[in-house]
Design a protein around this motif. Structure first.
Motif, PDB file in Angstrom:
ATOM      1  N   ILE A 225       0.827  -1.207   0.000  1.00  0.00           N
ATOM      2  CA  ILE A 225       0.000   0.000   0.000  1.00  0.00           C
ATOM      3  C   ILE A 225       0.865   1.262   0.000  1.00  0.00           C
ATOM      4  O   ILE A 225       0.587   2.233  -0.700  1.00  0.00           O
ATOM      5  CB  ILE A 225      -0.960  -0.003   1.211  1.00  0.00           C
ATOM      6  N   SER A 226       1.925   1.237   0.813  1.00  0.00           N
ATOM      7  CA  SER A 226       2.779   2.427   0.934  1.00  0.00           C
ATOM      8  C   SER A 226       4.002   2.389   0.008  1.00  0.00           C
ATOM      9  O   SER A 226       4.791   3.342  -0.011  1.00  0.00           O
ATOM     10  CB  SER A 226       3.257   2.577   2.385  1.00  0.00           C
ATOM     11  N   ALA A 227       4.170   1.316  -0.750  1.00  0.00           N
ATOM     12  CA  ALA A 227       5.386   1.128  -1.550  1.00  0.00           C
ATOM     13  C   ALA A 227       5.615   2.268  -2.548  1.00  0.00           C
ATOM     14  O   ALA A 227       6.744   2.746  -2.716  1.00  0.00           O
ATOM     15  CB  ALA A 227       5.335  -0.212  -2.277  1.00  0.00           C
ATOM     16  N   LYS A 228       4.539   2.733  -3.204  1.00  0.00           N
ATOM     17  CA  LYS A 228       4.716   3.757  -4.239  1.00  0.00           C
ATOM     18  C   LYS A 228       5.182   5.085  -3.635  1.00  0.00           C
ATOM     19  O   LYS A 228       6.120   5.705  -4.141  1.00  0.00           O
ATOM     20  CB  LYS A 228       3.398   3.938  -5.006  1.00  0.00           C
ATOM     21  N   GLU A 229       4.519   5.524  -2.586  1.00  0.00           N
ATOM     22  CA  GLU A 229       4.886   6.819  -1.990  1.00  0.00           C
ATOM     23  C   GLU A 229       6.275   6.774  -1.361  1.00  0.00           C
ATOM     24  O   GLU A 229       7.028   7.747  -1.449  1.00  0.00           O
ATOM     25  CB  GLU A 229       3.850   7.237  -0.943  1.00  0.00           C
ATOM     26  N   ILE A 230       6.616   5.675  -0.718  1.00  0.00           N
ATOM     27  CA  ILE A 230       7.929   5.566  -0.080  1.00  0.00           C
ATOM     28  C   ILE A 230       9.034   5.711  -1.112  1.00  0.00           C
ATOM     29  O   ILE A 230      10.054   6.367  -0.861  1.00  0.00           O
ATOM     30  CB  ILE A 230       8.048   4.232   0.682  1.00  0.00           C
ATOM     31  N   ARG A 231       8.810   5.156  -2.300  1.00  0.00           N
ATOM     32  CA  ARG A 231       9.806   5.279  -3.357  1.00  0.00           C
ATOM     33  C   ARG A 231       9.764   6.655  -4.017  1.00  0.00           C
ATOM     34  O   ARG A 231      10.790   7.231  -4.358  1.00  0.00           O
ATOM     35  CB  ARG A 231       9.603   4.157  -4.383  1.00  0.00           C
ATOM     36  N   SER A 232       8.557   7.190  -4.180  1.00  0.00           N
ATOM     37  CA  SER A 232       8.426   8.499  -4.830  1.00  0.00           C
ATOM     38  C   SER A 232       9.083   9.609  -4.004  1.00  0.00           C
ATOM     39  O   SER A 232       9.725  10.513  -4.542  1.00  0.00           O
ATOM     40  CB  SER A 232       6.940   8.830  -5.046  1.00  0.00           C
ATOM     41  N   TYR A 233       8.896   9.546  -2.680  1.00  0.00           N
ATOM     42  CA  TYR A 233       9.446  10.588  -1.809  1.00  0.00           C
ATOM     43  C   TYR A 233      10.758  10.181  -1.140  1.00  0.00           C
ATOM     44  O   TYR A 233      11.268  10.903  -0.281  1.00  0.00           O
ATOM     45  CB  TYR A 233       8.418  10.941  -0.720  1.00  0.00           C
TER      46      TYR A 233
END
Length: 602
Positions: A225-233
């Protein structure tokens, strides 16, 4: 001094809930519990029998007459008897171990089921309370196997006590003080272990929030669930360092406590060892002086170390028993929680007539733990066959009102009525089946598409044609039918052969789930936020066409979603400040016209 001792005894009684633990294991596996206890008794009897058989063999050998023709037969007979006892003892041990394993499995499953049952019965308010999550974590960390460990440890202690009594009785022939002295020397270690078990429990309760924080960070680092944001930021390194900081703090304090415990146990164990060898010296000197015979010292050296080991086992068992009981208290702490929205004996049946409105009158509500009202003097009506919209800025209280309509909270004052009957008079679960909601934070179930829709009415057997119909009305059939296995396709990527879809498609599945239910009132809380304008238009056209005798409540910030509603309520600051049709409200000064008049969507 007496007061301090009384407090310590009271603390021991509070933590040592043996009776309740035994009742819990009895409820989970009484048949296997009886069998396990029986096998422990059989095992102990066979052990003592094998010792006695060996004693008889030694006695027979000591008085043997080589010229007696029966001598050889007698020796063989006693060897066979001793061998049979030994074989039976080994078999009993294996059977006992198997029985305990089966019992442990049944108890573990029973505890897991009780934890899940307790969790699903709790009111939504518990899931908005950090204290509840602390209790839940401690119950899970306690482990479902501990209640069974308490029973098996208790049986082991009993078995060792019986063995100690059997062996220790031989000390009477030498010196009756020897066994009591051994017990006295073992007590300091036992007291140290109980003391630090209490300290460990205090530490565990105090640091549960920190443990949960570290667990939360671990989930963030590993969740899809949080994988995309953790990588984006680029948040991964920061969260990892923060997690390590929490874990090192927890581990260091655990090690400090363990160091203090170990150092104290070294001292008390040393005292016990000194006492052990003091007793040996006493007997040896008594032999030299003629007080004890050589036979006494031989027998003493044979049974004394074994007795000392048994006392150590008993001491260790009592410590383990106490520690496990402390952890089990966390399980009981969870089981003792009660839902605040209990039915209080009301079980009135839902009227079958169709002319029922959902009526809210003078409703007031404040969240538990808060002193600021969220909703004040709310009154509205939701008639069957109509579409009602609720509009308001963020924080106006819309989602809270939805929770109350769904029966997830009890109102503080005022009432919610179904067909002029206060909903508190109905069974909670029965009433909740009358209201089906698509929440803003709807769930994405990693099950088949068919099951995702069927969950809307799980109380009846899945009807494929009705599932397809609900899917078509929600606009979900167009993408489901393109999946490799159609409605049997696994949704999400969590499991093998799963298929991930867009958030808008997940939202259509959630709407189909609500439409599949038999609820009379459908609530869409920003349920079209992930849909494009065309998909939203098609959905509401279909919705209006197929609503039938149902009522619908639409909550949205989009004018296109609320403009065709039969009636609209405008929430602001927890109060209804305006109400009317779309055209009425656009011509009034207020939040509605501010939201939509300047930029009306076509």
């Amino acid at each position: 001094m007496i007061a301090i001792l009384a407090r310590k005894i009271q603390n021991l009684q509070t933590n040592l809930k043996l009776k309740r633990t035994i009742k819990l294991v009895w409820s989970a596996a009484k048949g296997w519990m009886l069998f396990s206890v029986s096998m422990i008794i059989v095992e102990t009897v066979l052990f003592l029998g094998s010792l006695y058989a060996l004693k008889l063999l030694v006695d027979e050998i000591s008085k043997i007459n080589v010229h007696d023709p029966e001598a050889e037969y007698q020796i063989v007979k006693h060897v066979v008897i001793a061998g049979i006892f030994s074989i039976l003892y080994s078999i009993a041990r294996f059977v006992s171990a198997y029985a305990i394993e089966v019992q442990a499995t049944k108890v573990s499953n029973f505890i897991d089921d009780r934890i899940h049952e307790t969790a699903i019965q709790m009111d939504l308010s518990y899931y908005e309370s950090p204290a509840y999550f602390d209790i839940l974590k401690r119950a899970k960390d306690a482990g479902a196997d501990r209640p069974n460990l308490v029973i098996t440890t208790l049986l082991e202690i009993t078995k060792n006590v019986l063995n100690l009594c059997a062996i220790g009785s031989l000390f009477i022939a030498i010196n009756w003080l020897l066994l009591p002295l051994l017990i006295v020397f073992a007590l300091p270690t036992l007291f140290v272990r109980i003391y630090f078990s209490n300290k460990q429990n205090e530490w565990r309760i105090k640091h549960t929030p920190l443990e949960r924080k570290s667990g939360y960070l671990s989930n963030l680092l590993t969740s899809d669930i949080s994988a995309k944001e953790i990588r984006s930021y680029n948040l991964g390194t920061y969260f990892k360092k923060l997690y390590l900081t929490f874990r090192m703090e927890i581990l260091q304090q655990k090690l400090d406590l363990s160091y203090k415990r170990t150092s104290k146990e070294i001292i008390t164990t040393g005292i016990g060892s000194i006492g052990f060898f003091t007793c040996i010296a006493y007997i040896a000197l008594g032999t030299v002086s003629g007080t004890n015979s050589v036979g006494d010292i031989v027998m003493f050296l044979m049974i004394f170390p074994q007795s000392f080991n048994l006392i150590q086992y008993i001491s260790s068992g009592i410590s383990i028993l106490y520690t496990n009981n402390i952890f089990i208290n966390s399980i009981f702490e969870l089981f003792d929680l009660k839902p605040s929205s209990s039915d209080q004996g009301f079980s009135r049946e839902i009227p079958v007539r169709t002319e029922m409105d959902l009526i809210v009158k003078d409703l007031n509500f404040t969240y538990p733990g808060s002193d600021r009202p969220t909703l004040k003097n709310i009154s509205l009506r939701i008639p069957l066959g109509k579409i009602i919209a609720i509009v308001g800025l963020n924080g106006a209280g819309k989602s809270t009102l939805i929770k109350l309509l769904c029966g997830l909270y009890k109102v503080d004052s005022g009432e919610i009525s179904l067909g002029n009957i206060n909903i508190n008079q109905f069974d909670v679960s029965t009433y909740r089946r009358q209201v089906s909601a698509v929440f803003q934070d709807f769930s994405r179930y990693n099950f088949s598409a068919e099951e995702n829709i069927w969950f809307g009415n799980i109380d009846k057997e899945a009807v494929y044609q009705e599932i397809v119909k609900a899917s078509e009305n929600a606009g979900a059939s167009s993408f489901i039918e393109k999946l490799p296995n159609g409605y049997k396709s696994m949704m999400g990527k969590l499991f093998e052969d799963g298929h991930e879809v867009s958030i808008g498609q997940w939202q259509k599945l959630a709407i189909a789930r609500a439409l599949y239910s038999e609820a009379r009132f459908l609530i869409l809380d920003e349920a079209t936020s992930a849909l494009d304008a065309l998909a939203e238009k098609e959905l509401f056209e279909s919705f209006r066409k197929h609503i039938g005798n149902r009522a619908a409540v639409i909550i949205s910030h989009r004018h296109s979603a609320v403009k065709h509603a039969d009636y609209i309520y405008v929430l602001s600051g927890g109060q209804i400040l305006q109400e009317g049709t779309d055209s009425d409200l656009l011509n009034m000064e207020g939040d509605y016209s501010k939201l939509f008049k300047e930029n009306i969507e076509v």
